[in-house]
Design a protein around this motif. Structure first.
Motif, PDB file in Angstrom:
ATOM      1  N   TYR A  87      -4.290   1.280  -1.921  1.00  0.00           N
ATOM      2  CA  TYR A  87      -4.001  -0.157  -1.826  1.00  0.00           C
ATOM      3  C   TYR A  87      -3.556  -0.706  -3.177  1.00  0.00           C
ATOM      4  O   TYR A  87      -4.065  -0.322  -4.230  1.00  0.00           O
ATOM      5  CB  TYR A  87      -5.232  -0.928  -1.370  1.00  0.00           C
ATOM      6  CG  TYR A  87      -5.613  -0.703   0.067  1.00  0.00           C
ATOM      7  CD1 TYR A  87      -4.773  -1.110   1.093  1.00  0.00           C
ATOM      8  CD2 TYR A  87      -6.828  -0.095   0.391  1.00  0.00           C
ATOM      9  CE1 TYR A  87      -5.130  -0.899   2.419  1.00  0.00           C
ATOM     10  CE2 TYR A  87      -7.188   0.111   1.723  1.00  0.00           C
ATOM     11  CZ  TYR A  87      -6.333  -0.289   2.731  1.00  0.00           C
ATOM     12  OH  TYR A  87      -6.689  -0.089   4.035  1.00  0.00           O
ATOM     13  N   ASP A  88      -2.611  -1.644  -3.112  1.00  0.00           N
ATOM     14  CA  ASP A  88      -2.177  -2.388  -4.286  1.00  0.00           C
ATOM     15  C   ASP A  88      -1.871  -3.815  -3.816  1.00  0.00           C
ATOM     16  O   ASP A  88      -0.718  -4.217  -3.708  1.00  0.00           O
ATOM     17  CB  ASP A  88      -0.942  -1.735  -4.913  1.00  0.00           C
ATOM     18  CG  ASP A  88      -0.466  -2.477  -6.161  1.00  0.00           C
ATOM     19  OD1 ASP A  88      -1.287  -3.175  -6.779  1.00  0.00           O
ATOM     20  OD2 ASP A  88       0.732  -2.366  -6.489  1.00  0.00           O
TER      21      ASP A  88
ATOM     22  N   TYR B 262       0.852  -1.183   0.000  1.00  0.00           N
ATOM     23  CA  TYR B 262       0.000   0.000   0.000  1.00  0.00           C
ATOM     24  C   TYR B 262       0.890   1.236   0.000  1.00  0.00           C
ATOM     25  O   TYR B 262       2.003   1.229   0.517  1.00  0.00           O
ATOM     26  CB  TYR B 262      -1.009   0.009   1.146  1.00  0.00           C
ATOM     27  CG  TYR B 262      -0.508   0.382   2.520  1.00  0.00           C
ATOM     28  CD1 TYR B 262      -0.623   1.682   2.995  1.00  0.00           C
ATOM     29  CD2 TYR B 262       0.031  -0.573   3.376  1.00  0.00           C
ATOM     30  CE1 TYR B 262      -0.206   2.031   4.267  1.00  0.00           C
ATOM     31  CE2 TYR B 262       0.447  -0.239   4.648  1.00  0.00           C
ATOM     32  CZ  TYR B 262       0.332   1.064   5.100  1.00  0.00           C
ATOM     33  OH  TYR B 262       0.753   1.400   6.361  1.00  0.00           O
TER      34      TYR B 262
END
Length: 340
Positions: A105-106, A90
Protein backbone atom coordinates in the motif's frame (compact mmCIF):
# COMPACT_ATOMS: atom_id res chain seq x y z
CA UNK A 1 -37.17 5.38 -3.90
CA UNK A 2 -35.23 4.16 -6.95
CA UNK A 3 -32.91 1.21 -7.47
CA UNK A 4 -29.86 3.50 -7.29
CA UNK A 5 -26.91 2.12 -5.34
CA UNK A 6 -24.36 4.51 -3.87
CA UNK A 7 -20.88 3.18 -3.06
CA UNK A 8 -18.59 5.20 -0.78
CA UNK A 9 -14.85 4.68 -0.53
CA UNK A 10 -11.45 5.43 -1.98
CA UNK A 11 -10.67 4.95 -5.64
CA UNK A 12 -7.13 3.69 -6.15
CA UNK A 13 -4.61 3.08 -8.85
CA UNK A 14 -3.10 -0.39 -8.94
CA UNK A 15 0.48 -0.48 -10.23
CA UNK A 16 1.24 -4.09 -11.01
CA UNK A 17 4.32 -5.94 -12.16
CA UNK A 18 3.58 -7.36 -15.63
CA UNK A 19 2.76 -11.04 -15.89
CA UNK A 20 4.28 -13.00 -13.05
CA UNK A 21 7.29 -10.73 -12.55
CA UNK A 22 8.43 -9.24 -9.25
CA UNK A 23 8.04 -5.48 -8.77
CA UNK A 24 10.49 -3.64 -11.03
CA UNK A 25 12.06 -6.88 -12.19
CA UNK A 26 11.75 -5.03 -15.48
CA UNK A 27 11.12 -1.25 -15.52
CA UNK A 28 7.41 -1.38 -16.33
CA UNK A 29 4.13 -1.39 -14.39
CA UNK A 30 0.59 -2.09 -15.57
CA UNK A 31 -2.02 0.36 -14.27
CA UNK A 32 -5.63 -0.43 -13.31
CA UNK A 33 -8.23 1.69 -11.54
CA UNK A 34 -9.78 -0.05 -8.55
CA UNK A 35 -10.82 0.06 -4.93
CA UNK A 36 -13.24 -2.24 -3.12
CA UNK A 37 -16.29 0.01 -3.32
CA UNK A 38 -15.51 1.21 -6.84
CA UNK A 39 -15.26 -2.41 -7.97
CA UNK A 40 -18.77 -3.05 -6.66
CA UNK A 41 -20.06 0.09 -8.40
CA UNK A 42 -18.57 -1.00 -11.75
CA UNK A 43 -19.92 -4.53 -11.45
CA UNK A 44 -23.41 -3.36 -10.53
CA UNK A 45 -23.39 -1.02 -13.53
CA UNK A 46 -22.45 -3.99 -15.72
CA UNK A 47 -25.46 -5.83 -14.29
CA UNK A 48 -27.70 -2.94 -15.34
CA UNK A 49 -28.13 -1.07 -12.08
CA UNK A 50 -27.94 2.67 -11.55
CA UNK A 51 -24.74 2.71 -9.53
CA UNK A 52 -22.94 5.80 -8.26
CA UNK A 53 -19.65 6.45 -6.51
CA UNK A 54 -19.05 8.98 -3.72
CA UNK A 55 -15.65 10.03 -2.43
CA UNK A 56 -12.75 12.40 -2.97
CA UNK A 57 -10.06 12.30 -5.65
CA UNK A 58 -7.01 14.51 -6.11
CA UNK A 59 -7.49 17.48 -8.41
CA UNK A 60 -4.83 16.33 -10.84
CA UNK A 61 -4.62 14.17 -13.98
CA UNK A 62 -4.53 10.95 -11.95
CA UNK A 63 -7.77 11.79 -10.16
CA UNK A 64 -9.51 12.84 -13.36
CA UNK A 65 -8.37 9.67 -15.14
CA UNK A 66 -9.72 7.51 -12.30
CA UNK A 67 -13.08 9.28 -12.51
CA UNK A 68 -13.18 8.84 -16.27
CA UNK A 69 -12.46 5.12 -15.96
CA UNK A 70 -15.56 4.69 -13.79
CA UNK A 71 -17.60 6.80 -16.20
CA UNK A 72 -16.63 4.55 -19.10
CA UNK A 73 -18.09 1.60 -17.24
CA UNK A 74 -21.42 3.31 -16.60
CA UNK A 75 -20.91 4.50 -13.02
CA UNK A 76 -22.45 7.86 -12.06
CA UNK A 77 -19.52 9.97 -10.83
CA UNK A 78 -21.37 13.21 -10.04
CA UNK A 79 -21.04 12.51 -6.30
CA UNK A 80 -17.24 12.50 -6.56
CA UNK A 81 -15.38 15.68 -5.75
CA UNK A 82 -11.80 16.84 -6.23
CA UNK A 83 -9.49 18.34 -3.63
CA UNK A 84 -5.85 18.87 -2.78
CA UNK A 85 -3.81 15.79 -1.98
CA UNK A 86 -2.34 12.77 -3.65
CA UNK A 87 -3.75 9.71 -5.35
CA UNK A 88 -4.01 6.54 -3.30
CA UNK A 89 -1.90 3.76 -4.80
CA UNK A 90 -1.11 0.15 -4.26
CA UNK A 91 1.55 -1.99 -5.86
CA UNK A 92 0.78 -5.58 -6.74
CA UNK A 93 2.90 -8.61 -7.52
CA UNK A 94 1.04 -11.58 -8.94
CA UNK A 95 2.13 -14.86 -7.42
CA UNK A 96 2.68 -18.14 -9.21
CA UNK A 97 2.45 -21.73 -8.09
CA UNK A 98 3.45 -21.73 -4.44
CA UNK A 99 4.73 -18.12 -4.43
CA UNK A 100 1.90 -15.97 -3.04
CA UNK A 101 0.78 -12.66 -4.47
CA UNK A 102 1.75 -9.52 -2.56
CA UNK A 103 0.22 -6.06 -2.01
CA UNK A 104 2.19 -2.97 -1.02
CA UNK A 105 0.00 0.00 0.00
CA UNK A 106 1.00 3.59 -0.71
CA UNK A 107 -2.09 5.56 0.22
CA UNK A 108 -1.24 7.53 3.38
CA UNK A 109 -2.12 11.19 3.04
CA UNK A 110 -4.34 10.71 0.01
CA UNK A 111 -7.02 13.27 -0.85
CA UNK A 112 -9.66 10.78 0.27
CA UNK A 113 -7.94 9.93 3.56
CA UNK A 114 -7.53 13.61 4.47
CA UNK A 115 -11.06 14.76 3.60
CA UNK A 116 -12.92 15.92 6.72
CA UNK A 117 -15.99 13.89 7.63
CA UNK A 118 -18.21 16.98 7.82
CA UNK A 119 -17.60 17.85 4.16
CA UNK A 120 -20.06 15.18 2.93
CA UNK A 121 -23.70 16.21 2.54
CA UNK A 122 -25.18 12.77 3.13
CA UNK A 123 -28.89 13.70 2.84
CA UNK A 124 -28.19 15.11 -0.62
CA UNK A 125 -25.84 12.29 -1.66
CA UNK A 126 -28.35 9.64 -0.58
CA UNK A 127 -31.37 11.20 -2.30
CA UNK A 128 -33.25 8.69 -4.48
CA UNK A 129 -30.97 5.90 -3.28
CA UNK A 130 -32.09 2.40 -2.39
CA UNK A 131 -28.85 1.04 -0.97
CA UNK A 132 -25.55 2.36 0.39
CA UNK A 133 -22.52 0.10 0.09
CA UNK A 134 -19.51 0.50 2.41
CA UNK A 135 -16.50 -1.57 3.34
CA UNK A 136 -14.16 -1.95 6.29
CA UNK A 137 -11.31 -0.47 4.27
CA UNK A 138 -12.67 3.07 4.59
CA UNK A 139 -12.60 3.24 8.40
CA UNK A 140 -9.16 1.61 8.38
CA UNK A 141 -7.63 4.61 6.61
CA UNK A 142 -7.81 7.04 9.52
CA UNK A 143 -10.08 8.99 11.87
CA UNK A 144 -11.61 11.23 9.19
CA UNK A 145 -12.66 8.39 6.91
CA UNK A 146 -13.80 6.27 9.86
CA UNK A 147 -16.11 9.05 11.00
CA UNK A 148 -17.32 9.69 7.45
CA UNK A 149 -18.26 6.04 6.95
CA UNK A 150 -20.18 5.96 10.21
CA UNK A 151 -22.01 9.19 9.41
CA UNK A 152 -22.89 7.83 5.97
CA UNK A 153 -24.35 4.65 7.47
CA UNK A 154 -26.34 6.56 10.08
CA UNK A 155 -27.65 9.02 7.47
CA UNK A 156 -28.71 6.10 5.29
CA UNK A 157 -30.51 4.51 8.20
CA UNK A 158 -32.31 7.78 8.97
CA UNK A 159 -33.36 8.11 5.30
CA UNK A 160 -34.66 4.55 5.06
CA UNK A 161 -31.81 3.50 2.75
CA UNK A 162 -30.54 -0.06 3.06
CA UNK A 163 -26.90 -0.52 4.11
CA UNK A 164 -24.56 -3.26 2.95
CA UNK A 165 -21.13 -3.60 4.50
CA UNK A 166 -18.17 -5.70 3.40
CA UNK A 167 -15.79 -6.44 6.29
CA UNK A 168 -12.63 -6.34 4.15
CA UNK A 169 -10.37 -6.33 7.21
CA UNK A 170 -6.93 -5.02 6.25
CA UNK A 171 -4.49 -5.47 9.14
CA UNK A 172 -1.75 -3.44 7.41
CA UNK A 173 -3.99 -0.38 7.19
CA UNK A 174 -5.28 -0.59 10.76
CA UNK A 175 -1.74 -1.08 12.05
CA UNK A 176 -0.71 2.32 10.65
CA UNK A 177 -2.74 4.14 13.33
CA UNK A 178 -4.36 3.38 16.67
CA UNK A 179 -7.81 3.02 15.16
CA UNK A 180 -9.45 0.45 17.48
CA UNK A 181 -10.99 -1.61 14.65
CA UNK A 182 -13.25 -3.61 16.94
CA UNK A 183 -15.08 -0.55 18.22
CA UNK A 184 -15.33 1.20 14.86
CA UNK A 185 -16.47 -1.84 12.90
CA UNK A 186 -18.96 -2.71 15.64
CA UNK A 187 -20.56 0.72 15.25
CA UNK A 188 -20.87 0.27 11.49
CA UNK A 189 -22.42 -3.17 11.80
CA UNK A 190 -25.09 -1.73 14.09
CA UNK A 191 -26.37 0.17 11.03
CA UNK A 192 -26.03 -2.71 8.55
CA UNK A 193 -28.74 -4.76 6.84
CA UNK A 194 -26.49 -7.08 4.83
CA UNK A 195 -22.93 -7.94 5.82
CA UNK A 196 -20.29 -9.66 3.75
CA UNK A 197 -18.17 -11.26 6.44
CA UNK A 198 -16.66 -14.59 7.38
CA UNK A 199 -16.26 -16.08 10.84
CA UNK A 200 -12.94 -14.27 11.34
CA UNK A 201 -14.48 -10.86 10.70
CA UNK A 202 -17.34 -11.54 13.11
CA UNK A 203 -15.12 -12.99 15.83
CA UNK A 204 -12.82 -9.98 15.59
CA UNK A 205 -15.63 -7.45 15.95
CA UNK A 206 -17.33 -9.32 18.79
CA UNK A 207 -14.10 -10.18 20.58
CA UNK A 208 -14.85 -13.89 20.72
CA UNK A 209 -12.69 -16.93 20.10
CA UNK A 210 -14.26 -19.35 17.68
CA UNK A 211 -13.92 -23.10 18.00
CA UNK A 212 -11.13 -24.01 15.57
CA UNK A 213 -12.17 -27.67 15.69
CA UNK A 214 -15.46 -26.90 13.91
CA UNK A 215 -15.93 -27.22 10.18
CA UNK A 216 -15.98 -23.99 8.17
CA UNK A 217 -19.74 -24.32 7.83
CA UNK A 218 -20.37 -24.82 11.54
CA UNK A 219 -17.97 -22.06 12.56
CA UNK A 220 -19.67 -19.62 10.17
CA UNK A 221 -23.08 -20.67 11.48
CA UNK A 222 -22.00 -20.07 15.08
CA UNK A 223 -20.44 -16.70 14.25
CA UNK A 224 -23.51 -15.63 12.27
CA UNK A 225 -25.76 -16.48 15.20
CA UNK A 226 -23.62 -14.33 17.48
CA UNK A 227 -23.72 -11.48 14.97
CA UNK A 228 -27.50 -11.57 14.64
CA UNK A 229 -27.78 -11.41 18.43
CA UNK A 230 -25.38 -8.45 18.63
CA UNK A 231 -26.68 -6.45 15.66
CA UNK A 232 -30.49 -6.28 15.65
CA UNK A 233 -30.79 -4.62 12.23
CA UNK A 234 -28.66 -7.21 10.48
CA UNK A 235 -30.74 -9.51 8.26
CA UNK A 236 -28.21 -11.43 6.14
CA UNK A 237 -24.54 -12.42 6.26
CA UNK A 238 -22.82 -13.79 3.18
CA UNK A 239 -19.30 -15.05 2.61
CA UNK A 240 -17.17 -17.00 0.20
CA UNK A 241 -15.11 -20.02 1.19
CA UNK A 242 -11.81 -20.65 -0.52
CA UNK A 243 -9.47 -23.65 -0.62
CA UNK A 244 -6.14 -23.08 -2.38
CA UNK A 245 -4.01 -25.82 -3.85
CA UNK A 246 -1.75 -23.14 -5.34
CA UNK A 247 -1.95 -19.52 -6.48
CA UNK A 248 -3.38 -20.78 -9.76
CA UNK A 249 -5.85 -23.38 -8.50
CA UNK A 250 -8.60 -22.59 -6.00
CA UNK A 251 -11.98 -23.97 -5.03
CA UNK A 252 -14.56 -21.27 -4.35
CA UNK A 253 -17.74 -21.92 -2.36
CA UNK A 254 -20.22 -19.58 -0.69
CA UNK A 255 -22.60 -19.39 2.27
CA UNK A 256 -25.42 -17.06 3.29
CA UNK A 257 -27.09 -17.01 6.71
CA UNK A 258 -30.32 -15.19 7.54
CA UNK A 259 -31.77 -13.86 10.74
CA UNK A 260 -34.57 -16.44 10.66
CA UNK A 261 -32.02 -19.24 10.94
CA UNK A 262 -31.76 -20.33 7.30
CA UNK A 263 -28.35 -21.28 5.93
CA UNK A 264 -27.72 -21.51 2.20
CA UNK A 265 -24.54 -23.26 1.09
CA UNK A 266 -22.96 -23.47 -2.35
CA UNK A 267 -20.43 -26.22 -2.98
CA UNK A 268 -17.04 -25.14 -4.23
CA UNK A 269 -16.36 -24.52 -7.91
CA UNK A 270 -12.93 -25.51 -9.18
CA UNK A 271 -10.89 -22.60 -10.53
CA UNK A 272 -7.78 -23.40 -12.52
CA UNK A 273 -5.49 -21.17 -14.53
CA UNK A 274 -6.53 -18.08 -12.58
CA UNK A 275 -5.84 -14.80 -14.37
CA UNK A 276 -6.48 -12.25 -11.58
CA UNK A 277 -8.13 -12.91 -8.22
CA UNK A 278 -8.09 -9.28 -7.02
CA UNK A 279 -11.64 -7.99 -6.72
CA UNK A 280 -13.28 -11.42 -6.56
CA UNK A 281 -14.82 -10.62 -3.20
CA UNK A 282 -16.20 -7.38 -4.61
CA UNK A 283 -17.66 -9.27 -7.56
CA UNK A 284 -19.28 -11.67 -5.09
CA UNK A 285 -20.79 -8.78 -3.13
CA UNK A 286 -22.08 -7.14 -6.31
CA UNK A 287 -23.56 -10.42 -7.47
CA UNK A 288 -25.44 -11.06 -4.23
CA UNK A 289 -26.65 -7.45 -4.19
CA UNK A 290 -27.81 -7.74 -7.80
CA UNK A 291 -29.78 -10.87 -6.98
CA UNK A 292 -31.52 -9.31 -3.99
CA UNK A 293 -32.22 -6.01 -5.79
CA UNK A 294 -33.58 -7.91 -8.79
CA UNK A 295 -36.00 -9.87 -6.62
CA UNK A 296 -34.20 -13.23 -6.49
CA UNK A 297 -34.56 -15.29 -3.34
CA UNK A 298 -31.61 -15.76 -1.00
CA UNK A 299 -30.47 -19.06 -2.52
CA UNK A 300 -30.47 -17.74 -6.08
CA UNK A 301 -28.80 -14.50 -5.03
CA UNK A 302 -26.01 -16.50 -3.40
CA UNK A 303 -25.61 -18.64 -6.50
CA UNK A 304 -25.39 -15.55 -8.68
CA UNK A 305 -22.80 -14.01 -6.38
CA UNK A 306 -20.66 -17.14 -6.39
CA UNK A 307 -20.77 -17.35 -10.20
CA UNK A 308 -19.90 -13.65 -10.52
CA UNK A 309 -16.91 -14.15 -8.22
CA UNK A 310 -15.75 -17.15 -10.22
CA UNK A 311 -15.83 -15.18 -13.48
CA UNK A 312 -13.78 -12.37 -11.95
CA UNK A 313 -10.84 -14.74 -11.58
CA UNK A 314 -10.59 -14.78 -15.37
CA UNK A 315 -10.71 -11.02 -15.96
CA UNK A 316 -7.58 -8.87 -15.52
CA UNK A 317 -7.94 -5.72 -13.45
CA UNK A 318 -9.66 -4.91 -10.18
CA UNK A 319 -13.31 -4.76 -11.25
CA UNK A 320 -15.40 -7.39 -12.97
CA UNK A 321 -16.93 -6.35 -16.27
CA UNK A 322 -19.05 -9.50 -16.62
CA UNK A 323 -22.68 -8.88 -17.53
CA UNK A 324 -25.66 -10.54 -15.90
CA UNK A 325 -25.98 -12.65 -19.05
CA UNK A 326 -22.38 -13.83 -18.65
CA UNK A 327 -23.06 -14.89 -15.07
CA UNK A 328 -26.28 -16.66 -16.00
CA UNK A 329 -24.46 -18.52 -18.78
CA UNK A 330 -22.07 -19.95 -16.19
CA UNK A 331 -24.93 -20.82 -13.85
CA UNK A 332 -26.81 -22.53 -16.66
CA UNK A 333 -23.78 -24.62 -17.59
CA UNK A 334 -23.47 -23.30 -21.13
CA UNK A 335 -20.72 -24.76 -23.29
CA UNK A 336 -17.36 -23.06 -23.48
CA UNK A 337 -17.12 -23.11 -27.26
CA UNK A 338 -16.17 -19.86 -28.95
CA UNK A 339 -19.26 -17.65 -29.18
CA UNK A 340 -19.73 -16.80 -32.87
Amino acid sequence: MTDRVLCFGEILLRLAAPGRELLLQTPRLDVHVGGAEANVAVSLAAFGHASAMAGVLPANPLGYAARDALRRHGVDTTALRFDEGRMGLYFYTTGAGHRPSEVLYDRAGSAFALAAADTYDWPALLADTRLLHLSGITPALGPATAQAALEAARAARAAGVLVSFDGNYRAKLWAAWDGDPRTRLHALLLETDLAFADHRDIELVLGIDGDASLSARDRFTAAAGAAFAAFPRLQRIATTTRAQASVDHHRLGAMLATRDGALHVRDGIELGGIVDRIGAGDAFAAGVLHGLLAGMDDADSLAFGQAAACLKHYLPGDASLASAADVMALLNGERLDVRR
